[in-house]
Enzyme design. Structure first.
Site, PDB file in Angstrom:
ATOM      1  N   GLY A   1       0.813  -1.206   0.000  1.00 29.53           N
ATOM      2  CA  GLY A   1       0.000   0.000   0.000  1.00 29.53           C
ATOM      3  C   GLY A   1       0.841   1.248   0.000  1.00 29.53           C
ATOM      4  O   GLY A   1       2.048   1.215   0.238  1.00 29.53           O
ATOM      5  N   GLU A   2       0.169   2.375  -0.291  1.00 36.92           N
ATOM      6  CA  GLU A   2       0.839   3.664  -0.274  1.00 36.92           C
ATOM      7  C   GLU A   2      -0.190   4.738   0.011  1.00 36.92           C
ATOM      8  O   GLU A   2      -1.323   4.673  -0.470  1.00 36.92           O
ATOM      9  CB  GLU A   2       1.536   3.939  -1.614  1.00 36.92           C
ATOM     10  CG  GLU A   2       2.444   5.146  -1.591  1.00 36.92           C
ATOM     11  CD  GLU A   2       3.374   5.193  -2.782  1.00 36.92           C
ATOM     12  OE1 GLU A   2       4.178   6.148  -2.851  1.00 36.92           O
ATOM     13  OE2 GLU A   2       3.312   4.285  -3.628  1.00 36.92           O
ATOM     14  N   GLY A   3       0.176   5.709   0.829  1.00 34.89           N
ATOM     15  CA  GLY A   3      -0.759   6.771   1.187  1.00 34.89           C
ATOM     16  C   GLY A   3      -0.031   8.021   1.599  1.00 34.89           C
ATOM     17  O   GLY A   3       1.139   8.222   1.266  1.00 34.89           O
ATOM     18  N   GLY A   4      -0.743   8.885   2.341  1.00 35.88           N
ATOM     19  CA  GLY A   4      -0.161  10.142   2.769  1.00 35.88           C
ATOM     20  C   GLY A   4       1.035   9.943   3.680  1.00 35.88           C
ATOM     21  O   GLY A   4       1.957  10.758   3.697  1.00 35.88           O
ATOM     22  N   PHE A   5       1.040   8.871   4.464  1.00 32.21           N
ATOM     23  CA  PHE A   5       2.137   8.593   5.390  1.00 32.21           C
ATOM     24  C   PHE A   5       3.397   8.195   4.637  1.00 32.21           C
ATOM     25  O   PHE A   5       4.491   8.636   4.941  1.00 32.21           O
ATOM     26  CB  PHE A   5       1.713   7.481   6.349  1.00 32.21           C
ATOM     27  CG  PHE A   5       2.748   7.116   7.387  1.00 32.21           C
ATOM     28  CD1 PHE A   5       2.702   7.679   8.640  1.00 32.21           C
ATOM     29  CD2 PHE A   5       3.751   6.206   7.102  1.00 32.21           C
ATOM     30  CE1 PHE A   5       3.656   7.349   9.600  1.00 32.21           C
ATOM     31  CE2 PHE A   5       4.707   5.870   8.043  1.00 32.21           C
ATOM     32  CZ  PHE A   5       4.652   6.445   9.298  1.00 32.21           C
TER      33      PHE A   5
ATOM     34  N   THR B   1       4.919   4.521   2.396  1.00 29.21           N
ATOM     35  CA  THR B   1       4.713   3.206   1.790  1.00 29.21           C
ATOM     36  C   THR B   1       4.530   2.162   2.881  1.00 29.21           C
ATOM     37  O   THR B   1       5.204   2.200   3.907  1.00 29.21           O
ATOM     38  CB  THR B   1       5.913   2.833   0.904  1.00 29.21           C
ATOM     39  OG1 THR B   1       6.141   3.890  -0.038  1.00 29.21           O
ATOM     40  CG2 THR B   1       5.640   1.554   0.143  1.00 29.21           C
ATOM     41  N   VAL B   2       3.621   1.223   2.643  1.00 35.04           N
ATOM     42  CA  VAL B   2       3.351   0.153   3.592  1.00 35.04           C
ATOM     43  C   VAL B   2       3.865  -1.165   3.005  1.00 35.04           C
ATOM     44  O   VAL B   2       3.582  -1.491   1.841  1.00 35.04           O
ATOM     45  CB  VAL B   2       1.845   0.030   3.901  1.00 35.04           C
ATOM     46  CG1 VAL B   2       1.609  -1.030   4.982  1.00 35.04           C
ATOM     47  CG2 VAL B   2       1.283   1.378   4.348  1.00 35.04           C
TER      48      VAL B   2
ATOM     49  N   ASP C   1     -10.851  10.188  11.798  1.00 32.34           N
ATOM     50  CA  ASP C   1     -10.657   9.849  10.388  1.00 32.34           C
ATOM     51  C   ASP C   1     -11.291   8.499  10.062  1.00 32.34           C
ATOM     52  O   ASP C   1     -10.658   7.644   9.424  1.00 32.34           O
ATOM     53  CB  ASP C   1      -9.166   9.845  10.045  1.00 32.34           C
ATOM     54  CG  ASP C   1      -8.911  10.047   8.549  1.00 32.34           C
ATOM     55  OD1 ASP C   1      -9.830  10.538   7.851  1.00 32.34           O
ATOM     56  OD2 ASP C   1      -7.814   9.708   8.080  1.00 32.34           O
TER      57      ASP C   1
END
Length: 434
Positions: A155-159, A161-162, A274
């Site tokens: 995964g990938e998001g605002g934080f 990469t996961v 959130d």
């Protein structure tokens, strides 16, 4: 103020945690050998002084910020982040406070990785994440992810990469590695806030914290691995078979349980801020776990306080309009977001769908009009099988969502009341869906 005991209908852990170990400062682990030479009583005295220092820091008074920022996450809708006055110092967590708080708030024998300097990048093999969060070394996380191999990226998001990782004892974990050179003040607070909040909670419907790393330019959080994607992926059909009505009801119950625990059964109530489909992780057995506590806030201990004045954070389509207008955060803001999530479960649509006809772009507004017109069957996700039972469940869930979405906060139910209403639906139609 004494917390209310749970009713037999909703069973949760007590949320109580014991401090079963002495306090450590972030930078003092290197002196662990010398610490062992001290007496038990002197350790206790020093720990008490440090605890007093922490409380003095926490309750030292509000701070203010006047910056303005809007953040959007890849693959997600716009997140609002406007600064106002702050009434709680939990937005300004120091390194040592986060570590000590994480250590203090987990039950069971707590151990940090022994005999390790903060800057050495080395840790002992005696680490026991089974009894609480630990500070990992970068080498350990490299090994767990095969040097952060793209093959392990999930995964990938605002934080950032996961990655999927495997610890040395075989435990599967999700390793959230932050983007380098992207550490603004607000972002660093979210990183520390997530560690602090996760260290205070333990519930079957909340993602568990295993540990973290903050070393030089690396910021990493290690959490429980939930291997069946998030709710949005299931509603989109990217995870194979679409969810049936009974499965969507069970997911709503799981999420309501998790939020009820945060609001009611923790030592200090927690507002998630959130709640959204991408933050609801789904297990192989289609049970839900709430994740991502970067925006979470602790409710004031002051019995006279009715809200927290703070920056507005959340994702577009889910944010409580009253919170957006007044900057006043309450537990009812999570209730509003949960109402949006229930509409999402019934309709299968995202909160904002810009490619739809104008009257259907705001899903909540469109769905509530369908409920008023007694046309819930048209609001239901087209992939759902229509039956008398499924239509009735959808209608009852939509009526609950309408209560959660009430303009006046006082008209919204508590999350515990939401659980009770969802359980009533489950009892009424449980046999039909089996």
């Amino acid at each position: 103020m004494r917390r209310k005991a749970p009713t037999p209908l909703v069973l949760f852990p007590s949320g109580k945690h014991q401090n079963l170990d002495s306090e450590y400062n972030w930078s003092s682990v290197a002196s662990d050998h010398q610490e062992r030479k001290t007496s038990v009583f002197s350790v206790i005295r020093r720990a008490a002084k440090k605890v007093a220092g922490v409380f003095a820091f926490v309750f030292s008074g509000p701070r203010k910020s006047t910056s303005e920022e809007c953040r959007s996450e890849p693959g997600d809708s716009l997140s609002v982040d406007r600064e106002s006055s702050f009434s709680s110092s939990t937005d300004y967590l120091s390194d040592s406070y986060v570590v000590r708080a994480a250590k203090r708030n987990f039950s069971g024998p707590y151990r940090f990785s022994g005999s390790r300097s903060k800057y050495s990048g080395k840790s002992s093999s005696s680490k026991t994440w089974h009894f609480g969060p630990v500070i990992f070394s970068f080498e350990e996380l490299q090994k767990a992810t095969e040097n952060f191999s793209p093959a392990n990226q999930i995964g990938e998001g605002g934080f950032g990469t996961v990655y999927k990782g495997r610890l040395h004892d075989g435990t599967l974990v999700a390793i959230k590695r932050a983007r380098k050179n992207n550490y603004g003040r607000s972002w660093l607070l979210e990183f520390k806030n997530e560690i602090y909040t996760l260290s205070k909670i333990e519930h079957m419907n909340l993602v568990r914290l295993y540990g973290f790393l903050e070393h030089e330019d690396e910021r990493v959080i290690v959490v429980e691995y939930v291997g069946n994607g998030n709710l949005r992926e299931h509603l989109d059909g990217s995870k194979g078979k679409r969810l049936e009505m009974a499965e969507r009801l069970e997911i709503a119950i799981d999420v309501a349980h998790a939020i009820t625990y945060l609001h009611t059964y923790t030592d200090t109530p927690i507002i998630h801020r959130d709640i959204k489909a991408t933050n609801i992780l789904i297990t192989e057995k289609l049970r839900a776990k709430v994740a991502d506590f970067g925006f979470a806030r602790l409710v004031s201990e002051d019995e006279g306080a009715t809200h927290i004045s703070t920056q507005v954070k959340g994702s577009a389509g889910y944010v409580d309009p009253d919170y957006l207008r007044t900057f006043q955060l309450t537990e009812k803001s999570d209730i509003y977001s949960f109402g949006v999530l229930v509409v999402e479960l019934v309709s299968g649509r995202r909160p904002i769908e810009s490619k739809r006809p104008r009257k259907e772009r705001l899903t909540v507004k469109w769905a509530m009009q369908g409920l008023r017109d007694d046309e819930v069957v048209l609001v239901m996700d087209p992939v759902l099988r229509r039956s008398q039972a499924s239509i009735s469940v959808a209608e009852k869930m939509m009526r609950l969502a309408r209560q959660c979405l009430a303009s006046a906060r006082s008209d919204r139910p508590s999350m515990k009341e939401c659980v009770e209403m969802l359980w009533a639906i489950r009892r009424e139609f449980g046999e039909v869906f089996r």
